[in-house]
Scaffold this motif. Sequence first.
Motif, PDB file in Angstrom:
ATOM      1  N   GLY A   7       0.807  -1.211   0.000  1.00 53.18           N
ATOM      2  CA  GLY A   7       0.000   0.000   0.000  1.00 53.18           C
ATOM      3  C   GLY A   7       0.835   1.253   0.000  1.00 53.18           C
ATOM      4  N   VAL A   8       0.695   2.055   1.050  1.00 51.28           N
ATOM      5  CA  VAL A   8       1.346   3.354   1.096  1.00 51.28           C
ATOM      6  C   VAL A   8       2.865   3.251   0.968  1.00 51.28           C
ATOM      7  N   LEU A   9       3.460   2.186   1.481  1.00 53.90           N
ATOM      8  CA  LEU A   9       4.921   2.082   1.417  1.00 53.90           C
ATOM      9  C   LEU A   9       5.405   1.856   0.000  1.00 53.90           C
ATOM     10  N   PHE A  10       4.785   0.923  -0.730  1.00 54.25           N
ATOM     11  CA  PHE A  10       5.252   0.598  -2.071  1.00 54.25           C
ATOM     12  C   PHE A  10       4.823   1.635  -3.100  1.00 54.25           C
ATOM     13  N   ASN A  11       3.644   2.212  -2.940  1.00 50.17           N
ATOM     14  CA  ASN A  11       3.128   3.094  -3.981  1.00 50.17           C
ATOM     15  C   ASN A  11       3.519   4.550  -3.757  1.00 50.17           C
ATOM     16  N   GLN A  12       3.332   5.057  -2.553  1.00 54.38           N
ATOM     17  CA  GLN A  12       3.616   6.468  -2.283  1.00 54.38           C
ATOM     18  C   GLN A  12       4.910   6.655  -1.478  1.00 54.38           C
ATOM     19  N   GLY A  13       5.060   5.892  -0.411  1.00 53.76           N
ATOM     20  CA  GLY A  13       6.168   6.116   0.511  1.00 53.76           C
ATOM     21  C   GLY A  13       7.530   5.722  -0.012  1.00 53.76           C
ATOM     22  N   ILE A  14       7.568   4.942  -1.084  1.00 55.45           N
ATOM     23  CA  ILE A  14       8.844   4.446  -1.585  1.00 55.45           C
ATOM     24  C   ILE A  14       9.785   5.575  -1.975  1.00 55.45           C
TER      25      ILE A  14
END
Length: 347
Positions: free
Chosen positions: A177-184
């Motif tokens: 979720g947020v880590l792979f898509n936005q937070g990366i």
Amino acid sequence: MAKEVHFGIVGTGMIADFHAKAIQAVPGAKLMGVYSRSYEKASEFAARYGTVAARSLEEFIALPGLEAACVTTPSGSHADVAIPLLNAGVHLLCEKPLDVTLEKVDAIIAAAEANRRVLAAVFQMRFGEGAGILKKAIEGNRFGQLTLCSVYIKWYRSQEYYDQGAWRGTKALDGGGVLFNQGIHGLDLLQWLVGLPVEVTAQVGTLAHERIEVEDTAVATLRYASGALGIVEASTATWPGFSTRIEISGDKGSAILEDGKITCWKFQEEQEGDADIIAACSGGKLGSGASDPKAISIEGHRIQIEDLANAIREGRQAAIPGSDARNAVRLILAIYESAEKGAPVRL
């Protein structure tokens, strides 16, 4: 005049438009064609940018003079596209992440090495003026003993954002979720600045969105080889969305970077120019996707398109090679593993 480099694009989602506009903005780069699983979408995209649509990946690879391609398909399908392209002798700029498992990432890197092709990864935040200044200060040991190195990605995405694309929020194609898509982007920037941690302890949750298989909120603590500690806070459920913030502190100084702009710059031993850093570093050229994924500019992609074209001409690796882009995937997967096990995970 520099040799013209012929580009193609695989995938016609939202981010593909940024790649197309970036290619058009680079002197000596030309968009030759596009491929999508939907020929109708590929044709519409091609019409917008004055190029041609291919009906298959094989037809795309056979486009006359094709030298480089931008991979903009869903994250979990990158290897399916990248490896055939590399095996066909095409240089690549791949959207983040390279893929969603280390096995696939390593297979892409191996294909690039075996075919002696340039493999570049999209992490445009590294090219911000503030990031460069901060990197130089860390390498110059201005912070002394690093103590806290953290990243905060408090973004917002509506339920409609996840509902618009069938692949969004799925483990198979979004990876997470947020880590792979936005937070990366923020995680990559942090590890580029101070290196990968040696241990992570994490918790994740899906708190404010429905019909997704992945996290919309995550927290992790980091421990580095130097002894420094850090925090990761990431969410797509923090309305209205805030700047990605990197905080670096040591026993001799501290700095804060917000969406590429330095907002805090304090050191025990001042150097010439320190007083002007905050005022001089605008940091706004790359834009921010904190509240709207379309709010970024094409500048970061333009820089990377230009770098790939020059790398092809000069026979060198890209500014952000695939081997370097592997680090962010490794870190995210360690966070997921820790959250699943409920225990620290060593990298």
